[in-house]
Structures are given as structure tokens and as C-alpha cells.
Motif scaffolding. Structure first.
Motif, PDB file in Angstrom:
ATOM      1  N   GLU A 198       0.803  -1.227   0.000  1.00  0.00           N
ATOM      2  CA  GLU A 198       0.000   0.000   0.000  1.00  0.00           C
ATOM      3  C   GLU A 198       0.835   1.276   0.000  1.00  0.00           C
ATOM      4  OE1 GLU A 198      -2.347  -0.699   3.447  1.00  0.00           O
ATOM      5  OE2 GLU A 198      -3.574  -2.261   2.467  1.00  0.00           O
ATOM      6  N   LEU A 199       2.158   1.146   0.153  1.00  0.00           N
ATOM      7  CA  LEU A 199       2.991   2.341   0.053  1.00  0.00           C
ATOM      8  C   LEU A 199       2.917   2.898  -1.372  1.00  0.00           C
ATOM      9  CD1 LEU A 199       6.228   1.172   1.936  1.00  0.00           C
ATOM     10  CD2 LEU A 199       4.363   2.584   2.823  1.00  0.00           C
ATOM     11  N   PRO A 200       2.929   4.222  -1.527  1.00  0.00           N
ATOM     12  CA  PRO A 200       2.808   4.812  -2.865  1.00  0.00           C
ATOM     13  C   PRO A 200       3.879   4.302  -3.821  1.00  0.00           C
ATOM     14  CG  PRO A 200       2.561   6.500  -1.173  1.00  0.00           C
ATOM     15  CD  PRO A 200       2.984   5.245  -0.461  1.00  0.00           C
ATOM     16  N   GLY A 201       3.436   3.844  -4.989  1.00  0.00           N
ATOM     17  CA  GLY A 201       4.359   3.404  -6.027  1.00  0.00           C
ATOM     18  C   GLY A 201       4.848   1.983  -5.888  1.00  0.00           C
ATOM     19  N   TRP A 202       4.441   1.269  -4.835  1.00  0.00           N
ATOM     20  CA  TRP A 202       4.852  -0.113  -4.642  1.00  0.00           C
ATOM     21  C   TRP A 202       3.872  -1.053  -5.326  1.00  0.00           C
ATOM     22  CZ3 TRP A 202       8.608  -2.391  -1.016  1.00  0.00           C
ATOM     23  CH2 TRP A 202       9.520  -1.443  -0.525  1.00  0.00           C
ATOM     24  N   THR A 203       4.380  -2.178  -5.811  1.00  0.00           N
ATOM     25  CA  THR A 203       3.547  -3.208  -6.417  1.00  0.00           C
ATOM     26  C   THR A 203       3.840  -4.534  -5.712  1.00  0.00           C
ATOM     27  OG1 THR A 203       5.217  -3.704  -8.111  1.00  0.00           O
ATOM     28  CG2 THR A 203       3.525  -2.051  -8.659  1.00  0.00           C
ATOM     29  N   CYS A 204       2.964  -5.502  -5.928  1.00  0.00           N
ATOM     30  CA  CYS A 204       3.140  -6.794  -5.266  1.00  0.00           C
ATOM     31  C   CYS A 204       2.755  -7.916  -6.218  1.00  0.00           C
ATOM     32  CB  CYS A 204       2.286  -6.869  -3.999  1.00  0.00           C
ATOM     33  SG  CYS A 204       2.563  -8.356  -3.013  1.00  0.00           S
ATOM     34  N   ARG A 205       3.543  -8.976  -6.189  1.00  0.00           N
ATOM     35  CA  ARG A 205       3.248 -10.168  -6.986  1.00  0.00           C
ATOM     36  C   ARG A 205       3.012 -11.343  -6.043  1.00  0.00           C
ATOM     37  NH1 ARG A 205       6.974 -12.136 -11.960  1.00  0.00           N
ATOM     38  NH2 ARG A 205       6.153 -10.155 -12.720  1.00  0.00           N
ATOM     39  N   ARG A 206       1.841 -11.983  -6.178  1.00  0.00           N
ATOM     40  CA  ARG A 206       1.485 -13.166  -5.385  1.00  0.00           C
ATOM     41  C   ARG A 206       0.962 -14.245  -6.325  1.00  0.00           C
ATOM     42  NH1 ARG A 206      -0.806  -9.094  -2.039  1.00  0.00           N
ATOM     43  NH2 ARG A 206      -0.029  -9.116   0.111  1.00  0.00           N
ATOM     44  N   PRO A 207       1.514 -15.475  -6.298  1.00  0.00           N
ATOM     45  CA  PRO A 207       2.772 -15.835  -5.662  1.00  0.00           C
ATOM     46  C   PRO A 207       3.935 -15.300  -6.472  1.00  0.00           C
ATOM     47  CG  PRO A 207       1.965 -17.683  -6.930  1.00  0.00           C
ATOM     48  CD  PRO A 207       0.903 -16.608  -7.014  1.00  0.00           C
ATOM     49  N   SER A 208       5.141 -15.529  -5.964  1.00  0.00           N
ATOM     50  CA  SER A 208       6.335 -15.063  -6.654  1.00  0.00           C
ATOM     51  C   SER A 208       7.376 -16.174  -6.633  1.00  0.00           C
ATOM     52  CB  SER A 208       6.855 -13.793  -5.968  1.00  0.00           C
ATOM     53  OG  SER A 208       7.854 -13.173  -6.738  1.00  0.00           O
ATOM     54  N   THR A 209       8.547 -15.882  -7.167  1.00  0.00           N
ATOM     55  CA  THR A 209       9.610 -16.889  -7.240  1.00  0.00           C
ATOM     56  C   THR A 209      10.938 -16.253  -6.870  1.00  0.00           C
ATOM     57  OG1 THR A 209      10.205 -16.427  -9.539  1.00  0.00           O
ATOM     58  CG2 THR A 209       8.400 -18.008  -9.167  1.00  0.00           C
ATOM     59  N   ASP A 210      11.941 -17.105  -6.649  1.00  0.00           N
ATOM     60  CA  ASP A 210      13.266 -16.561  -6.387  1.00  0.00           C
ATOM     61  C   ASP A 210      13.813 -15.827  -7.609  1.00  0.00           C
ATOM     62  OD1 ASP A 210      13.407 -18.958  -7.732  1.00  0.00           O
ATOM     63  OD2 ASP A 210      15.105 -19.751  -6.607  1.00  0.00           O
ATOM     64  N   GLN A 211      13.398 -16.248  -8.817  1.00  0.00           N
ATOM     65  CA  GLN A 211      13.832 -15.537 -10.028  1.00  0.00           C
ATOM     66  C   GLN A 211      13.275 -14.112 -10.068  1.00  0.00           C
ATOM     67  OE1 GLN A 211      12.577 -18.626 -10.081  1.00  0.00           O
ATOM     68  NE2 GLN A 211      14.183 -19.955 -10.937  1.00  0.00           N
ATOM     69  N   ASP A 212      12.029 -13.945  -9.610  1.00  0.00           N
ATOM     70  CA  ASP A 212      11.461 -12.602  -9.532  1.00  0.00           C
ATOM     71  C   ASP A 212      12.263 -11.739  -8.558  1.00  0.00           C
ATOM     72  OD1 ASP A 212       9.349 -13.270 -11.289  1.00  0.00           O
ATOM     73  OD2 ASP A 212       8.127 -14.022  -9.634  1.00  0.00           O
ATOM     74  N   CYS A 213      12.624 -12.312  -7.420  1.00  0.00           N
ATOM     75  CA  CYS A 213      13.422 -11.579  -6.434  1.00  0.00           C
ATOM     76  C   CYS A 213      14.780 -11.201  -7.019  1.00  0.00           C
ATOM     77  CB  CYS A 213      13.604 -12.410  -5.177  1.00  0.00           C
ATOM     78  SG  CYS A 213      12.067 -12.859  -4.333  1.00  0.00           S
ATOM     79  N   GLU A 214      15.383 -12.140  -7.745  1.00  0.00           N
ATOM     80  CA  GLU A 214      16.686 -11.851  -8.355  1.00  0.00           C
ATOM     81  C   GLU A 214      16.579 -10.744  -9.395  1.00  0.00           C
ATOM     82  OE1 GLU A 214      19.460 -12.580  -7.350  1.00  0.00           O
ATOM     83  OE2 GLU A 214      19.667 -14.649  -6.680  1.00  0.00           O
ATOM     84  N   ALA A 215      15.473 -10.692 -10.103  1.00  0.00           N
ATOM     85  CA  ALA A 215      15.295  -9.626 -11.094  1.00  0.00           C
ATOM     86  C   ALA A 215      15.226  -8.266 -10.409  1.00  0.00           C
ATOM     87  CB  ALA A 215      14.037  -9.881 -11.913  1.00  0.00           C
ATOM     88  N   VAL A 216      14.546  -8.192  -9.262  1.00  0.00           N
ATOM     89  CA  VAL A 216      14.472  -6.941  -8.511  1.00  0.00           C
ATOM     90  C   VAL A 216      15.864  -6.540  -8.021  1.00  0.00           C
ATOM     91  CG1 VAL A 216      13.544  -5.853  -6.427  1.00  0.00           C
ATOM     92  CG2 VAL A 216      12.064  -7.282  -7.844  1.00  0.00           C
TER      93      VAL A 216
END
Length: 221
Positions: free
Chosen positions: A111-129
Motif C-alpha cells: 500500500e505504500l505509494p508506487g509499490w507493487t506486489c506479486r502473489r505468488p512469486s519466485t526466487d527468479q522474480d526476487c533476483e530480477a528486482v
């Protein structure tokens, strides 16, 4: 492949946000007094934040924590900037008993301004961030990280990449870290900035345990 991350909330790190974090120790000192800090927050366009105890939301939308009540003009202070929050799968919580309350905390980040969320996610998604954030640090410093290694030792969740840069005075550490907040099982994706004097020499490449200990010496308090 089993899901390794229930949720990943994030706001991309920018070169401007990196520059602001790294400049804080050399700024004019702001006294450790509520009114003085409040005035500096207004001047910068920052706000107090509640998703981590004693934290701030910067004008770039990330969450900053400092071991000092005032992070401005304190060259001895260790600070970190959170640009991602992970709710990792707990293999010991097969019944998902923690799902409701932990997802509630993730929702606070989402809910913080400009934040997005992916559910579910993967370790590859985390690595991309993390890779995107590393590019922002590299662009600001003009140099690639001095150490890059993957480990699950520093925080709950999958083994993710840590990256370390050193300047003449600062240690910069990008990677996952235990939240150490009110919830206990989430994981920050963060950029830490600390005085290099906590131990300037890096352990040999490949010595994961020593590198994790080096990170803890510089980034934890």
C-alpha cells in the motif's frame, strides 16, 4: 516447481535514491530532536513510516532505517534503504497458519505509494528486482560490485544474491536481510550503507561464511 515466495512487494531502486542514501553521512547534521528531524523531513519531502519501527519513507518512496534517530550528517551511522519485501515460503509451516497475518504485513508494504506486489512469486522474480537495483548502484558509482555471491544464510527464504561495493569510506551491501521488525519472518531486499571502518578488508571470494559475517558486521545493529 514449488512456489518459493508467497509474495514480493517492491518499488524499483533508482540512481537518484542511491545518491541520496550515500550522501546522508556528509549532510549537515540535524540534531536528534523530534522538531528538528520533523523540519528536515518536510524540507526533503520525507515522511515517518510504520512498516519498520523507527523508519522514514523517502521522497523516492523507499523505506529508510538508521541506527541513529536522525540519519542526517552522521558519518558513523549505519543505514539501509528497503526497496523490496518478501514473504518466503516456510517449509515448516505446511498448514499455512501464518499466512493471514504475514500477508497482512505484506499488504502494508504494497500500500505504500508506487509499490507493487506479486502473489505468488519466485526466487527468479526476487533476483530480477535485485539485479535492477544493482544496476542503479553500478550506474551511480561507475563500477561493478567487488563481490557477488548467493546465500540463504542472511535471511529467511531462498538463496539470493548479495553484492558488495566499497568506496574510500563506505561499505555498500545490496541483498536480502532479515527484517528484524515486528513480524519476524519477512525478508527485506535492501541497500545498506555503513562506515567501512567496521572491517575494511573483504574476506576471500568463495568464503561464504566469512562474507556473511562481514556483511553482518557492517549492516546489522
Amino acid at each position: 516447481m514449488p512456489t518459493s515466495v508467497h509474495a514480493l512487494a517492491q518499488r524499483p531502486l533508482t540512481t537518484e535514491a542511491v545518491a541520496e542514501l550515500l550522501a546522508l553521512p556528509a549532510e549537515s547534521t540535524v540534531p536528534d530532536e523530534f522538531d528538528a528531524v520533523e523540519e528536515e523531513l518536510r524540507r526533503r519531502g520525507w515522511q515517518w513510516e510504520h512498516v519498520v519501527c523507527d523508519s522514514f519513507r523517502t521522497g523516492h518512496g523507499h523505506v529508510l532505517c538508521s541506527e541513529y534517530a536522525s540519519p542526517f550528517g552522521e558519518p558513523d551511522a549505519r543505514s539501509f534503504l528497503v526497496f523490496g519485501e518478501i514473504y518466503p515460503v516456510d517449509p515448516h509451516d505446511e498448514d499455512m497458519r501464518n499466512e493471514e497475518w504475514l500477508n497482512g504485513y505484506v499488504a502494508g508494504w504494497q500500500e505504500l505509494p508506487g509499490w507493487t506486489c506479486r502473489r505468488p512469486s519466485t526466487d527468479q522474480d526476487c533476483e530480477a528486482v535485485l539485479a535492477q537495483a544493482a544496476q542503479a548502484v553500478t550506474e551511480h558509482l561507475g563500477t561493478a560490485p567487488e563481490r557477488t555471491f548467493a546465500s540463504a544464510a542472511a535471511a529467511a527464504g531462498p538463496a539470493l544474491t548479495h553484492r558488495i561495493w566499497r568506496t574510500a569510506t563506505q561499505a555498500l551491501i545490496l541483498g536480502p536481510a532479515a527484517d528484524n521488525g515486528p513480524y519476524g519472518y519477512l525478508t527485506h531486499l535492501r541497500l545498506s550503507c555503513s562506515p567501512l571502518g567496521s572491517g575494511p578488508d573483504l574476506p576471500p571470494a568463495g568464503d561464504e561464511d566469512a562474507l556473511v559475517s562481514w556483511i553482518a558486521a557492517h549492516a546489522d545493529w
